[in-house]
Scaffold this active site. Structure first.
Site, short mmCIF file in Angstrom:
data_model
loop_
_atom_site.label_atom_id
_atom_site.label_comp_id
_atom_site.label_asym_id
_atom_site.label_seq_id
_atom_site.Cartn_x
_atom_site.Cartn_y
_atom_site.Cartn_z
N ASP A 39 47.41 7.34 -32.16
CA ASP A 39 48.70 7.42 -31.45
C ASP A 39 49.80 7.86 -32.40
O ASP A 39 49.71 7.72 -33.62
CB ASP A 39 49.06 6.06 -30.87
CG ASP A 39 48.10 5.61 -29.79
OD1 ASP A 39 47.46 6.49 -29.17
OD2 ASP A 39 47.98 4.40 -29.56
N TYR A 107 39.86 -0.11 -39.41
CA TYR A 107 41.32 -0.05 -39.28
C TYR A 107 41.93 -1.27 -39.97
O TYR A 107 41.30 -2.34 -40.07
CB TYR A 107 41.75 -0.09 -37.81
CG TYR A 107 41.59 1.20 -37.06
CD1 TYR A 107 42.63 2.13 -37.02
CD2 TYR A 107 40.42 1.50 -36.37
CE1 TYR A 107 42.50 3.32 -36.30
CE2 TYR A 107 40.28 2.68 -35.66
CZ TYR A 107 41.32 3.59 -35.63
OH TYR A 107 41.18 4.76 -34.94
#
Length: 254
Positions: A39, A107
């Site tokens: 994103d 992540y």
């Protein structure tokens, strides 16, 4: 009323920036395929991308194999803006697919836990001013490890046929920020999995932050996994604390 196409603004993306640099370097049309879409506002230390170009060098286009990949890295970086950097390049098999070939991804989500907002880390860490209990966050994180239906931890419209994913590791680590006069702590959530749904890690981070505030207990995490009800999980936190750390493939060393 239809929009005038001439008035449309092309959004800047990392893929487009890298693709322009590659095209300018190899002097032929190419398509750069990234391994993981992120994103706007999300960072990446270990993104993987691939492209195909000519390699014979007889027509002054492409990149001859005998020229090596390190000169290619230098050539690409000379054409990239200050906020995008190529770290390495390798020649791969013609059928290499950076998306389908990925076996696991990692992540991190970074939190600046302090009554005072961060200055130097404002673009890479989420400011949470209320104290967080790292032990509670770790207890909740452990419940997410394994194969589960993560429907409650996915944004609406994720577009996936299945919401079942496997999380190999989910842990929370915190440390005091040296020299900070306000007692700031840097808290990092690490998540490793086979793959992730849209906003999944940001929702996991939001859920663990709420657990650290004692607003969500372990029973609620378990029920969110069981029922798939999005309202039982935490909020979708802001993107700037999230970073794609690495992607591993079958051919990578353990």
């Amino acid at each position: 009323m239809a929009l005038d196409d001439r008035a449309r603004v092309e959004l800047r993306t990392v893929q487009a920036v890298v693709e322009r640099a590659v095209r300018a370097t190899v002097r032929e049309p190419v398509v750069v395929m990234g391994a993981s879409r992120t994103d706007s506002g999300v960072h990446a230390r270990g993104q993987v991308a691939a492209f195909t170009c000519s390699d014979d060098g007889t027509r002054g286009i492409g990149w001859p194999a005998d020229r090596g990949t390190q000169p290619l890295v230098r050539a690409l970086n000379s054409r990239l803006p200050h906020d995008v950097l190529v770290l390495d390049a390798q020649a791969v098999a013609a059928d290499f697919n950076p998306i389908q070939g990925a076996r696991s991804k990692a992540y991190s989500y970074t939190i600046w836990n302090s009554p005072v907002r961060p200055l130097w880390e404002r673009r890479t860490a989420l400011h949470v001013w209320t104290p967080l209990d790292v032990a509670r966050m770790n207890d909740a994180a452990g419940l997410l490890v394994g194969e589960h239906d993560f429907a409650a931890f996915a944004a609406a419209g994720h577009g996936r046929l299945s919401t079942v994913r496997t999380v190999f590791e989910c842990r929370v680590r915190g440390e005091a920020v040296a020299g900070d006069a306000h007692g700031a702590r840097r808290i990092v959530i690490d998540v490793v999995g086979s793959g992730f749904l849209w906003n999944m890690v940001r929702i996991i981070a939001g859920s663990l932050i709420e657990a650290g505030r004692a607003r969500i207990d372990n029973d609620r995490i378990v029920e969110a996994l069981r029922s798939g009800r999005r309202e039982l999980a935490g909020p979708t936190v802001q993107p700037h604390g999230l970073c794609l750390e690495w992607i591993k493939y079958a051919e990578d060393s353990p």
